[in-house]
Design a protein around this motif. Structure first.
Motif, mmCIF file in Angstrom:
data_model
loop_
_atom_site.group_PDB
_atom_site.id
_atom_site.type_symbol
_atom_site.label_atom_id
_atom_site.label_comp_id
_atom_site.label_asym_id
_atom_site.label_seq_id
_atom_site.Cartn_x
_atom_site.Cartn_y
_atom_site.Cartn_z
ATOM 1 N N PHE A 48 4.678 -2.607 3.515
ATOM 2 C CA PHE A 48 4.571 -4.054 3.673
ATOM 3 C C PHE A 48 3.480 -4.637 2.771
ATOM 4 N N GLN A 49 2.315 -4.009 2.734
ATOM 5 C CA GLN A 49 1.214 -4.485 1.877
ATOM 6 C C GLN A 49 1.597 -4.449 0.403
ATOM 7 N N GLY A 50 2.410 -3.493 0.008
ATOM 8 C CA GLY A 50 2.867 -3.416 -1.369
ATOM 9 C C GLY A 50 3.831 -4.532 -1.730
ATOM 10 N N LEU A 51 4.636 -4.963 -0.749
ATOM 11 C CA LEU A 51 5.563 -6.073 -0.979
ATOM 12 C C LEU A 51 4.831 -7.402 -1.137
ATOM 13 N N TYR A 52 3.789 -7.573 -0.367
ATOM 14 C CA TYR A 52 3.048 -8.841 -0.341
ATOM 15 C C TYR A 52 1.562 -8.580 -0.561
ATOM 16 N N PRO A 53 1.179 -8.220 -1.796
ATOM 17 C CA PRO A 53 -0.217 -7.853 -2.045
ATOM 18 C C PRO A 53 -1.193 -9.033 -1.997
ATOM 19 N N ASN A 54 -0.714 -10.245 -2.266
ATOM 20 C CA ASN A 54 -1.625 -11.393 -2.345
ATOM 21 C C ASN A 54 -1.559 -12.309 -1.133
ATOM 22 N N LYS A 55 -0.374 -12.618 -0.665
ATOM 23 C CA LYS A 55 -0.235 -13.417 0.557
ATOM 24 C C LYS A 55 1.099 -13.107 1.210
ATOM 25 N N LYS A 56 1.135 -13.309 2.520
ATOM 26 C CA LYS A 56 2.334 -13.029 3.301
ATOM 27 C C LYS A 56 3.158 -14.314 3.439
#
Length: 145
Positions: A48-56
């Motif tokens: 999940f963090q890799g998909l949205y590294p800057n903001k969710k």
């Protein structure tokens, strides 16, 4: 005495049924007045963090305009929605300024949201967007409006 017992049981049954109905109807109201932040998305093999590294991704439902606003983890997001009971579908997203997005989460978000058929709000107050019977996206409350 028997009539008294039946009367008390009838009143308790009506009271229980009305409380249960009021709780069910409240969940649609819980959808509005809140900004929802994505915390889970089904499908990708990337963390999940890799998909949205800057903001969710975030969504806010506008009840009056029947539109949803927010972002898809990178660019802005807006679309019309149709809500009938627990059934929920999203229309085509509106135009946005397109900037390069790291991680591939934007495309995953757009792909999944088009497939949504219903929603639920669980006992922890989390919004689940569902395809068929399978929760595909889960959002937590980010802020009250």
């Amino acid at each position: 005495m028997k009539k008294y017992t039946i009367a008390v049981l009838s009143v308790l049954t009506l009271l229980f049924a009305s409380c249960k109905t009021a709780k069910t109807d409240k969940s649609a109201d819980d959808l509005f007045g809140t900004t929802w932040e994505l915390e889970y998305i089904s499908g990708p093999r990337i963390a999940f963090q890799g998909l949205y590294p800057n903001k969710k991704p975030q969504l806010t439902f506008d009840q009056k305009e029947t539109k949803v606003y927010g972002n898809n983890g990178c660019n802005g997001y807006s679309a019309a929605y149709v809500l009938k009971g627990k059934s929920l579908t999203f229309g085509e997203e509106g135009p946005t300024t397109m900037m390069f997005c790291e991680g591939g989460g934007e495309q995953q978000f757009l792909k999944q949201i088009r497939l949504i058929t219903s929603y639920s709000i669980d006992k922890d107050g989390k919004l689940n967007l569902i395809q068929g019977d399978v929760p595909m996206m889960r959002f937590k409350k980010a802020a009250k409006q």
